[in-house]
Design a protein around this motif. Structure first.
Motif, PDB file in Angstrom:
ATOM      1  N   TYR A  56      -5.746  -2.989   8.347  1.00 18.17           N
ATOM      2  CA  TYR A  56      -4.664  -2.092   8.756  1.00 18.17           C
ATOM      3  C   TYR A  56      -4.935  -0.706   8.185  1.00 18.17           C
ATOM      4  O   TYR A  56      -5.525  -0.569   7.099  1.00 18.17           O
ATOM      5  N   GLN A  80      -2.886   2.677   6.945  1.00 24.82           N
ATOM      6  CA  GLN A  80      -1.556   3.183   6.602  1.00 24.82           C
ATOM      7  C   GLN A  80      -1.648   4.654   6.262  1.00 24.82           C
ATOM      8  O   GLN A  80      -2.147   5.035   5.205  1.00 24.82           O
ATOM      9  N   GLY A 110       3.563   8.005   4.816  1.00 22.30           N
ATOM     10  CA  GLY A 110       4.860   8.121   5.461  1.00 22.30           C
ATOM     11  C   GLY A 110       5.052   7.201   6.653  1.00 22.30           C
ATOM     12  O   GLY A 110       6.107   7.249   7.305  1.00 22.30           O
ATOM     13  N   GLN A 111       4.058   6.373   6.949  1.00 22.15           N
ATOM     14  CA  GLN A 111       4.169   5.455   8.083  1.00 22.15           C
ATOM     15  C   GLN A 111       3.890   4.035   7.647  1.00 22.15           C
ATOM     16  O   GLN A 111       3.364   3.785   6.574  1.00 22.15           O
ATOM     17  N   GLY A 112       4.244   3.099   8.514  1.00 21.98           N
ATOM     18  CA  GLY A 112       3.905   1.712   8.253  1.00 21.98           C
ATOM     19  C   GLY A 112       2.461   1.435   8.613  1.00 21.98           C
ATOM     20  O   GLY A 112       1.823   2.205   9.336  1.00 21.98           O
ATOM     21  N   PRO A 113       1.916   0.350   8.105  1.00 20.21           N
ATOM     22  CA  PRO A 113       0.534  -0.014   8.435  1.00 20.21           C
ATOM     23  C   PRO A 113       0.350  -0.223   9.937  1.00 20.21           C
ATOM     24  O   PRO A 113       1.224  -0.773  10.600  1.00 20.21           O
ATOM     25  N   PHE A 166      -2.224  -1.897  12.799  1.00 24.51           N
ATOM     26  CA  PHE A 166      -3.253  -2.924  12.955  1.00 24.51           C
ATOM     27  C   PHE A 166      -4.536  -2.345  13.529  1.00 24.51           C
ATOM     28  O   PHE A 166      -4.514  -1.620  14.536  1.00 24.51           O
ATOM     29  N   LEU A 169      -4.700   5.026   3.704  1.00 25.59           N
ATOM     30  CA  LEU A 169      -4.892   3.832   2.892  1.00 25.59           C
ATOM     31  C   LEU A 169      -5.289   2.716   3.848  1.00 25.59           C
ATOM     32  O   LEU A 169      -4.580   2.449   4.831  1.00 25.59           O
TER      33      LEU A 169
END
Lengths: 113, 113
Positions: free
Chosen positions: A35, A37, A40-43, A45, A88
Motif C-alpha cells: 500500500y 500512504q 493526510g490520506q489513507g493507504p 492498494f 509511506l
C-alpha cells in the motif's frame, strides 16, 4: 513472535532513480500486499501477491512492480521516480487472500527530491 | 469499485467523553469491514473486524462498531475515551470479489487530559 518487517525504514532518492523496498511477512503467512500512504490520506492498494503470484493490482502506473519469493518475502520496485511517489509504503501480510485479516508492517518512508 | 468515506477529519475530545466515528462505504455485494488504528510513531493495528454474524462487533481497548447494512455504515464507538486513545483511525473495506483493502482518509482523534 516477529511481526511484518520492512526495510529500509527511510530512503531518500532523486527524480528518475529507481527504488526497491523489501518486506518479510509473518511466519506462516502466504499473502503479501503493498500500500502507498501519502500524508493526510489513507493507504492506497498497490499489489497483492499470494503463493508467489500477483492476485490483484491497484490503479498505479507500470513503473510500479513487485514480486514474491519462495519464502513469501516480497519486493516492491518503483522505476523513474517522481516527486509524487514520496510516501509511506506499507506492507501487509495475511494467511491467505480474501477474508483473512491483514497485519501491517511499520512502513518505508520514501522521499523523492 | 469500492470507496470508503469517513465523515470527520479531526475530532478533539476530553477524557471520559464518548467517541463515535462515522464510516460509510459504497459497494453492493458482501463486504468485510475493519477499523485500524495508528498510534503516534506506531504502525497500523487492527481494532476490530466484521465478517458476518452479529452486526455489533467488539474490539480491543473497549472499542465497538456496528454494521448497518441498509445504511452501508460501520461506525466506531467508545463510551469513555482516554488520553491514550489519541491516534489516527482508519475504516477499511474489502469484498469477496476484490481482496484489496480500500481505506478511508482517516480521522485524527485528539484526547485532551
Amino acid at each position: 513472535d516477529a511481526g511484518v518487517t520492512q526495510s529500509p525504514t527511510h530512503l531518500i532518492k532523486t527524480r528518475g532513480q529507481h527504488v526497491t523496498l523489501r518486506c518479510s511477512p509473518i511466519s506462516g503467512h502466504k499473502s503479501v500486499s503493498w500500500y502507498q500512504q501519502v500524508l493526510g490520506q489513507g493507504p492506497q492498494f498497490i499489489f497483492q501477491y499470494y503463493e508467489k503470484e500477483e492476485r490483484g493490482r491497484g490503479n498505479f502506473p507500470d513503473r510500479f512492480s513487485a514480486r514474491q519469493f519462495p519464502n513469501y518475502s516480497s519486493e516492491l520496485n518503483v522505476n523513474a521516480l517522481l516527486l509524487g511517489d514520496s510516501a509511506l509504503y506499507l506492507c501487509a501480510s495475511s494467511l491467505g487472500q480474501g477474508t483473512n485479516e491483514q497485519f501491517f508492517g511499520p512502513g518505508t518512508r520514501l522521499t523523492v527530491l | 469499485a469500492q470507496s470508503v468515506s469517513q465523515h470527520n477529519h479531526h475530532v478533539i475530545l476530553s477524557e471520559a467523553a464518548s467517541l463515535e466515528l462515522g464510516c460509510n462505504y459504497s459497494y453492493g455485494g458482501t463486504v468485510n469491514l475493519f477499523w485500524y488504528v495508528q498510534y503516534p510513531g506506531q504502525h497500523l493495528q487492527l481494532l476490530l473486524k466484521y465478517f458476518s454474524g452479529d452486526p455489533l462487533v467488539k474490539g480491543i481497548k473497549g472499542f465497538e462498531a456496528e454494521f448497518i447494512k441498509s445504511k452501508f455504515s460501520f461506525n466506531l464507538r467508545k463510551p469513555s475515551v482516554q488520553w491514550s486513545d489519541t491516534a489516527e483511525y482508519f475504516c477499511a473495506v474489502n469484498s469477496y470479489r476484490d481482496y484489496k483493502l480500500s481505506f478511508g482518509a482517516g480521522t485524527t482523534v485528539t484526547v485532551r487530559a
